[in-house]
Design a protein around this motif. Structure first.
Motif: not given
Length: 690
Positions: A371-376, A351-355
């Motif tokens: 930073g990271f995705l925070n899709e929850e 994945p891409a680092p933020p994913e």
């Protein structure tokens, strides 16, 4: 001109070849012309009736010495009962023309070679009910699976009972592959047939030399027999293999495929907790025939189980979108295995680092700190200070639950199929799946609703990574978005569409079996839902398993490392799967959360109602009555207003989750607890199947 010696050599070579038998259909014609039953022929050939059936439907071929005996018999019958004339010769099988080498994924599974003689496989099938059934594949006349009890009875679908003579695990595997007639056809023309599943009761497990319980200190799902256990040794001595997960609650026993023949059997041991109570409520306590009914319906509507419902959810994605297809090489003319468009291919993709997750090698090795995705999913409770006196005086808090919200989000969801590319200050495009670094902190929305941009519903305070659907929703609400950077994918497709369609049909059909049909009005729907679990506990268990398959399958797209010995930066087994795709999981969750917010927003506009709390796909509203009918918006015609929450039995529509008093809800909110978690009366814990 050939010499006499060369001619005799070529004739001798022909004589040494295996005898050619007539085609399967001709074998059956000759036997019937002679007035001989399959059972009598089986006795003469010292084999089983099922094996004779296999010869006559092309599932298997005899081996020496049975081959020569069978050919002699067929030749004799052919002389007596010619197909067309009194002088017709025995019908040999046509000499096969050389066939192109087709990859395994593209060819039907055939039965394995003829086994030694065994006691007869007989079936005890009750009178068939006159209901529409899917066409039976002649290669798998007894369905996808059987539940084996201690007395040798193997209970299959539609009430069939087979007699299994096996007393050891290797014998069980041989019987399953050679004689049982179990298995299921592939779900896609380029896929593979489902291997047969044998479920063992506690009594069957003990009879076959297994312990009744599997004890140990590890996590329950990772328990397995030690390598020096007698049964594990038996399997190895018989030249069978176990997969890397060993002999646990779900064991796969196989040999390498020989040409077109797959040789693999899946076992599930009930007394080892193969069927998790949350996903398969009450099934472990059922009689074997009922267990077979539950698993059989699931196998026919979803997929033959291969592990937990989460594993099955992931396997279903691949079964419906196989990674390869056969293609003819233009230069050589040979058939080769080629990428199947729309699939995830055969190779894992970073994945891409933020994913990624913080422990992933692409993060650890690159020193990523961006930073990271925070899709929850939502876990939000409204601030008690924002409750009005009018709301607090309403008597009830009513919980609505969206049916399989993640499944609804997967419909027509475009996801990335290729590796991510990095872009700086790109123009936002809502049609391109990916991850965008955007500042949405300037967007001010009604605080009585959760923010659509964060799982806890709080307003963003700085730039953050978002999946495409989240950013597109900000644009839909009328706000300007200016991405700082992005990781986007050039090749895209609706990868999950067939997965969505199959699971939606399974969900709707199973609810209909429980009396909840699409033609019911809202009042009748609520009444049917109130009693549906009592209507048929077996089908209610199937419904629970389908719902768990959705959540678990989505969760598996970002499976985290397991075990105390794991160190950050190491690759873990799940990363070797092409289906380890946290970006696809993020797309599903983002779309589901946006769908929820859109409904919340529309409800506020249409009715002035605001939720008390949201947990994943459950929302709690204050209400003047105990029913959703007391606060949902309806037009003067009686039809539900579009855009808000609507009741119904399909994915994305709502059902009643539970009712409590408004005082109860406010008390929880003041304690910082989420009423949506407890509205059902128990503890409906958020479980994404990870």
């Amino acid at each position: 001109m050939a010499s006499e010696e060369e001619l005799f050599a070529s004739i001798d070579a022909l004589l040494e070849e295996e005898p050619q038998l007539p085609p399967p259909a001709e074998r059956a014609r000759l036997r019937e012309a002679a007035g001989i039953t399959q059972a009598r022929l089986a006795t003469a050939l010292k084999t089983t009736t099922q094996t004779v059936k296999n010869y006559e439907n092309g599932r298997s071929e005899p081996k020496s010495p049975r081959l020569e005996a069978y050919q002699r018999l067929l030749n004799g019958w052919a002389a007596k009962y010619p197909a067309h004339s009194a002088h017709a010769a025995p019908v040999p099988a046509p000499l096969a023309a050389p066939q192109p080498q087709v990859p395994e994924t593209a060819v039907p599974v055939q039965a394995a070679p003829e086994p030694p003689a065994r006691p007869a496989v007989t079936s005890r099938r009750p009178a068939a009910k006159k209901t529409a059934k899917p066409a039976v594949d002649p290669r798998f006349p007894h369905g996808p699976l059987a539940v084996l009890d201690g007395d040798g009875s193997a209970y299959g679908v539609d009430g069939i009972v087979l007699d299994c003579p096996a007393t050891t695990i290797p014998e069980l595997v041989e019987w399953t592959l050679r004689e049982s007639g179990l298995g299921a056809p592939k779900l896609n023309r380029y896929g593979k047939d489902s291997d047969p599943l044998i479920v063992l009761t506690a009594a069957a497990a003990v009879k076959l030399g297994l312990p009744e319980r599997l004890e140990g200190h590890e996590q329950r799902r990772s328990l397995r027999l030690p390598e020096d256990h007698p049964v594990v040794k038996q399997v190895a001595r018989a030249k069978w293999q176990l997969t890397q997960r060993g002999f646990g609650p779900w064991a796969r026993i196989y040999r390498k495929a020989q040409g077109r023949e797959r040789q693999c059997v899946q076992l599930a041991i009930l007394s080892w907790d193969a069927l998790d109570e949350r996903s398969w409520p009450g099934v472990t306590e059922m009689e074997p025939a009922d267990v077979a009914r539950v698993l059989g319906v699931y196998a026919q509507r979803v997929i033959t189980p291969r592990g937990s419902t989460a594993v099955s959810g992931l396997e279903l994605m691949t079964a419906l979108r196989p990674p390869t297809k056969p293609e003819r090489d233009e230069e050589t003319g040979n058939w080769v295995s080629a990428y199947n468009p729309g699939s995830l291919g055969t190779e894992p993709m970073d994945p891409a680092p933020p994913e990624a997750t913080a422990e992933h090698p692409v993060v650890v090795n690159s020193g990523w700190t961006g930073g990271f995705l925070n899709e929850e999913a939502y876990q939000w409770v409204r601030d008690v200070d924002l409750l009005t006196d009018e709301e607090c005086t309403l008597p009830f808090a009513v919980g609505l639950d969206l049916n399989t919200a993640f499944l609804a989000a997967a419909a027509r969801l475009v996801v990335g199929l290729s590796a991510p590319d990095h872009f700086h200050t790109p123009k936002f495009n809502p049609k391109i799946p990916g991850s965008w670094l955007v500042d949405l902190s300037h967007i001010e929305l009604d605080p009585r609703l959760p923010s659509p941009f964060t799982p806890d519903g709080s307003r963003p305070t700085e730039p953050a990574w978002y999946q495409t659907h989240t950013v597109a929703y900000a644009q839909e609400l009328g706000y300007n978005v200016a991405p700082i950077e992005a990781y986007l994918r050039r090749e895209t497709g609706a990868y999950l569409d067939p997965w969505h369609d199959r699971l939606k049909n399974a969900y709707v059909d199973t609810l209909a079996d429980l009396g909840v049909t699409r033609d019911l009005d809202d009042r009748a729907f609520l009444a049917a839902m109130e009693r549906h679990k009592q209507a048929d506990p077996a089908m209610a268990a199937v419904l629970a398993a389908i719902k768990a398959t959705v959540k678990g399958g989505v969760g598996k797209l970002r499976e985290r490392p397991q075990g105390k010995s794991y160190k950050a930066g190491e690759r873990w087994p799940a990363l070797e799967r092409p289906t380890w795709r946290p970006d696809i999981r993020a797309a599903v969750v983002s779309k589901a959360r946006v769908n929820m917010h859109r409904k919340l927003n529309n409800m506020a506009k249409m009715t002035g109602l605001y939720p008390l709390a949201v947990l994943s796909d459950c929302v709690v509203y204050p209400s003047p009555g105990e029913s959703p009918l007391d606060f949902l918006p309806y037009a003067a015609s009686g039809k539900p207003q579009p855009g808000g929450f609507r009741l119904g039995p399909t994915p994305g529509l709502a059902k009643l989750e539970g009712v409590q008093s408004m005082l109860w809800a406010v008390d929880l909110m003041e304690q910082g607890l989420n009423p949506a978690r407890h509205i059902k009366g128990g503890d409906a814990v958020l479980d994404e199947g990870e």
